[in-house]
Design an enzyme around this catalytic site. Sequence first.
Site, PDB file in Angstrom:
ATOM      1  N   ALA A 115      34.824 -38.221  27.523  1.00 26.86           N
ATOM      2  CA  ALA A 115      33.928 -37.104  27.775  1.00 26.86           C
ATOM      3  C   ALA A 115      34.641 -35.766  27.537  1.00 26.86           C
ATOM      4  O   ALA A 115      34.029 -34.715  27.582  1.00 26.86           O
ATOM      5  CB  ALA A 115      33.400 -37.158  29.207  1.00 26.86           C
ATOM      6  N   ASN A 143      39.009 -43.860  32.486  1.00 25.39           N
ATOM      7  CA  ASN A 143      39.271 -42.470  32.809  1.00 25.39           C
ATOM      8  C   ASN A 143      38.044 -41.827  33.452  1.00 25.39           C
ATOM      9  O   ASN A 143      37.975 -41.704  34.679  1.00 25.39           O
ATOM     10  CB  ASN A 143      39.696 -41.712  31.550  1.00 25.39           C
ATOM     11  CG  ASN A 143      40.223 -40.335  31.857  1.00 25.39           C
ATOM     12  OD1 ASN A 143      40.038 -39.830  32.952  1.00 25.39           O
ATOM     13  ND2 ASN A 143      40.879 -39.731  30.897  1.00 25.39           N
ATOM     14  N   ASP A 144      37.057 -41.486  32.634  1.00 23.17           N
ATOM     15  CA  ASP A 144      35.907 -40.746  33.159  1.00 23.17           C
ATOM     16  C   ASP A 144      35.198 -41.473  34.300  1.00 23.17           C
ATOM     17  O   ASP A 144      34.712 -40.836  35.235  1.00 23.17           O
ATOM     18  CB  ASP A 144      34.911 -40.477  32.027  1.00 23.17           C
ATOM     19  CG  ASP A 144      35.532 -39.647  30.917  1.00 23.17           C
ATOM     20  OD1 ASP A 144      36.375 -38.788  31.239  1.00 23.17           O
ATOM     21  OD2 ASP A 144      35.184 -39.868  29.751  1.00 23.17           O
ATOM     22  N   VAL A 145      35.163 -42.816  34.239  1.00 25.06           N
ATOM     23  CA  VAL A 145      34.411 -43.555  35.254  1.00 25.06           C
ATOM     24  C   VAL A 145      35.132 -43.582  36.594  1.00 25.06           C
ATOM     25  O   VAL A 145      34.612 -44.129  37.568  1.00 25.06           O
ATOM     26  CB  VAL A 145      34.109 -45.001  34.802  1.00 25.06           C
ATOM     27  CG1 VAL A 145      33.244 -45.006  33.565  1.00 25.06           C
ATOM     28  CG2 VAL A 145      35.379 -45.798  34.578  1.00 25.06           C
TER      29      VAL A 145
END
Lengths: 471, 104
Positions: free
Chosen positions: A438, A397-399
Amino acid sequence: MLEAVLKPGGDAATALYIVAFSLFIIGVKRGTHPTTAKQGNLIAAGGMAIAVITTLLLDGIGNWGLIVLGLGIGSAIGVIASVRVQMTEMPQMVALYNGVGGGAVALIAWSEIRHGISLGEEIPLDELIPVLFAGVIGSVSFWGSNIAFAKLQDLIPTRPLAVPGQQVINAVLLIGIVAACVDIALNNGDPSQGLFIAILVAAALLGNLVVLPIGGADMPVVISLLNAFTGLSAAAAGFALDNVALIVAGTLVGSSGTILTMEMATAMNRSVGNILFAGFGGAPAGGGGGSNEDRPHTAIGAQDAAIKLAYADSVTIVPGYGLAVAQAQHAIKEVADELEKRGVTVNYAIHPVAGRMPGHMNVLLAEADVPYEQLKEMEEINPEMPRTDVAVVVGANDVTNPAAKNDPDSPIAGMPIIEVNEAQQVIVIKRSLSPGFAGIDNDLFYEPNTSMLFADAKQAAADIASEIGNL
Amino acid sequence: MSLFTEITIFVLAVFVGFEVISKVPTTLHTPLMSQTNAIHGIVMLGGLIVVGFANDGLEYVIGTIAIAFGTINVVGGFMVTDRMLGMFSRKPKPKAGADGKGGS
């Protein structure tokens, strides 16, 4: 048999310790190259065996019943835990091992203080100061690591938890600890044991409070930092006990761990200070995330995904922690095998901090027999993205969040990402639209060329593989 | 050992640690962290020494727990690292049935 016991600090014991720490240095050096890493670990373990046996042979070592008890319990727990742990749970396992190491240091420091008091003699400062240092850092490391473990194991919420007035409380605790240490050092003829225990407790609180507000995405860096701290506290214990093996091994871990921590932080484009004191905790967690279910997105099923993939020329798989949780690495490998049978080129894009630890994804995919050549690092794969037909994001997700590049106000602004939004099409396999570790919404999900496949990663991958087989 | 001998050793060890780690491939970050983690389990030596010189009940208890903690750190740490690295050492199998796409 124990006639030939070694004199503590004598030539024979010191020589054996020198052999032991040389093996540690060689072991760590070999641990930095893929071909020699496994051998390096065994060499370091051999050094440890020499150090332990040497110590057991020292004159004055006694109470064998207790020693056997401690070694037995410790070995049993260590063996069982490391055989049974899943590859996905490796990060928290390392956190836990680091914690008990720090705990051991704190206990040894406490014991040294008690011992000094019971002798009724003045404790020399060059012994007392390292003992105080070891106690404080050991206690911080023990509790900080336990919190890191609890967060990674989902025992407590992974999102940043902020206590009001956090920084002030931390500062007060730190000043109190330093003041109490100075007081003990000034009264080294008759130090107060109660005050020392108070120091351990304050350090424990500090360890909790420093790690609690840190968001899960930063946890790998925190574990690595605590690892370096524990190393330094072990070195301090070595100063107190006049033990050269402890000094060298502890310092080696302290300094190599610091470099490793900085390398990890650099991979996330963040500084260690920023992580510890500002963190993602500084930003409103999940800001703007409340209405994300309403934003328009495209949902597809396994069959549609299979068709998109089967008729592509090149497919890039972007794994994340969701893959680890779902144990989907084997199922994903099946999808890749089916695609390769049809002549599709398959690569895996590995973000340096995908998962909960650097290298986490490499370990999992290696377990599923994915050829090493297919694992591409971020710098290598990003220029290829515009020429990629389909990027499949599995539990990451965040990456992949384009906000890191496009939105300077985002809490993850500046973090390097896998630029899947540059690919012709994107399929995101994910259980829901919920934000990642995050705690921030991902704009990628709402892009026109993104299709969402809402499912458990393992189930979805198995379905896609069989659908491709049926085409 | 004199204090300054110990400080000399400490400073040199700091530089060794800095030099030994340089440009580690991301793949090895986790195993390497885990291996250095096992190495600081050497504090168990401190536990062994403490138990040897203990002179009241509580010190025996503290020392024994310290030995157990340190041993978990050492044994678990090295074994887990070995398991992780074992996954890399497995040679990639030649792809049976993959047709013609193997080039370059």
